[in-house]
Design a protein around this motif. Structure first.
Motif, PDB file in Angstrom:
ATOM      1  N   GLN A 162       0.833  -1.200   0.000  1.00 41.62           N
ATOM      2  CA  GLN A 162       0.000   0.000   0.000  1.00 41.62           C
ATOM      3  C   GLN A 162       0.872   1.257   0.000  1.00 41.62           C
ATOM      4  N   ALA A 212      -6.444  -4.680  -5.311  1.00 39.63           N
ATOM      5  CA  ALA A 212      -6.563  -3.255  -5.618  1.00 39.63           C
ATOM      6  C   ALA A 212      -7.955  -3.062  -6.221  1.00 39.63           C
ATOM      7  N   ASP A 213      -8.788  -2.335  -5.509  1.00 38.44           N
ATOM      8  CA  ASP A 213     -10.161  -2.110  -5.967  1.00 38.44           C
ATOM      9  C   ASP A 213     -10.352  -0.714  -6.561  1.00 38.44           C
ATOM     10  N   HIS A 214      -9.378   0.180  -6.333  1.00 45.83           N
ATOM     11  CA  HIS A 214      -9.543   1.584  -6.726  1.00 45.83           C
ATOM     12  C   HIS A 214      -8.580   2.021  -7.823  1.00 45.83           C
ATOM     13  N   CYS A 215      -7.758   1.119  -8.283  1.00 39.13           N
ATOM     14  CA  CYS A 215      -6.710   1.447  -9.247  1.00 39.13           C
ATOM     15  C   CYS A 215      -6.648   0.307 -10.258  1.00 39.13           C
ATOM     16  N   ASP A 216      -6.619   0.607 -11.548  1.00 35.34           N
ATOM     17  CA  ASP A 216      -6.610  -0.471 -12.533  1.00 35.34           C
ATOM     18  C   ASP A 216      -5.228  -1.096 -12.698  1.00 35.34           C
ATOM     19  N   THR A 233      -1.917   3.527  -2.790  1.00 39.52           N
ATOM     20  CA  THR A 233      -3.346   3.288  -2.997  1.00 39.52           C
ATOM     21  C   THR A 233      -3.849   2.329  -1.925  1.00 39.52           C
ATOM     22  N   GLU A 234      -5.122   2.401  -1.642  1.00 37.27           N
ATOM     23  CA  GLU A 234      -5.760   1.537  -0.643  1.00 37.27           C
ATOM     24  C   GLU A 234      -5.839   0.102  -1.161  1.00 37.27           C
ATOM     25  N   TYR A 243     -15.434  -6.745  -8.058  1.00 37.09           N
ATOM     26  CA  TYR A 243     -14.985  -5.473  -7.490  1.00 37.09           C
ATOM     27  C   TYR A 243     -13.495  -5.240  -7.666  1.00 37.09           C
ATOM     28  N   THR A 244     -12.708  -6.286  -7.620  1.00 35.99           N
ATOM     29  CA  THR A 244     -11.257  -6.157  -7.683  1.00 35.99           C
ATOM     30  C   THR A 244     -10.818  -5.874  -9.115  1.00 35.99           C
ATOM     31  N   ARG A 245     -10.033  -4.812  -9.286  1.00 37.73           N
ATOM     32  CA  ARG A 245      -9.532  -4.460 -10.622  1.00 37.73           C
ATOM     33  C   ARG A 245      -8.285  -5.261 -10.973  1.00 37.73           C
TER      34      ARG A 245
END
Length: 159
Positions: A63, A143-147, A68-69, A90-92
């Motif tokens: 992290q 990582a759910d918020h970043c591709d 990123t979270e 949900y997971t990218r």
């Protein structure tokens, strides 16, 4: 777009992660988000942020590296289980660390089979895990918020 699997090499204590995966209680059958199906031969143990464990130390390390979270969990897949074609809801993308001895392949649509010990996986590409030769134990950081492309770039720049 780049290949959906990037092998990684981090200075982790795989034996410690494996031991921890075996000692922790609270595994439950995985429930698919889209179908609501319970898979008893594929179990999950989500690691809560406040838990004092090595899995969280690794998550925190990644992290900080990636800015990123992230979240983490352990998976147990019973010998012979087959996880068919899917994309994660949900997971990218995720960092997958195979803790068991056997390295059964992941297959990404259009890219074929890939054997790995630790890798960054694009979970938005259709993929599957072929029937395992033994119980498969995996530690995974999501990582759910970043591709995938962004996480890969940040990872490579941090080396």
């Amino acid at each position: 777009m780049s290949h959906p699997i990037t092998e990684i090499d981090l200075p982790l204590d795989y034996k410690r992660l494996y031991r921890e995966s075996q000692e922790l209680e609270g595994y439950r059958p995985f429930k698919t988000h889209t179908l609501g199906t319970l898979w008893h031969d594929w179990q999950i143990r989500i690691i809560e942020r406040e838990e004092n464990c090595y899995a969280n130390l690794v998550r925190n390390y990644l992290q900080d590296m990636l800015e990123t979270e992230l979240s983490c969990r352990y998976f147990r897949m019973k010998k012979g289980f087959k996880l068919d074609w899917h994309v994660d809801t949900y997971t990218r993308c995720s960092f997958n660390f195979i803790l068991s001895k056997g390295l059964d392949p992941i297959e990404c649509e259009g890219y074929g089979k890939h054997y790995y010990k630790s890798a960054l996986i694009n979970t938005k590409i259709p993929h599957r895990v072929l029937a395992t030769q033994e119980d498969r134990i995996m530690y995974r950081v999501n990582a759910d918020h970043c591709d995938y492309e962004e996480v890969k770039r940040r990872y490579e720049e941090s080396l």
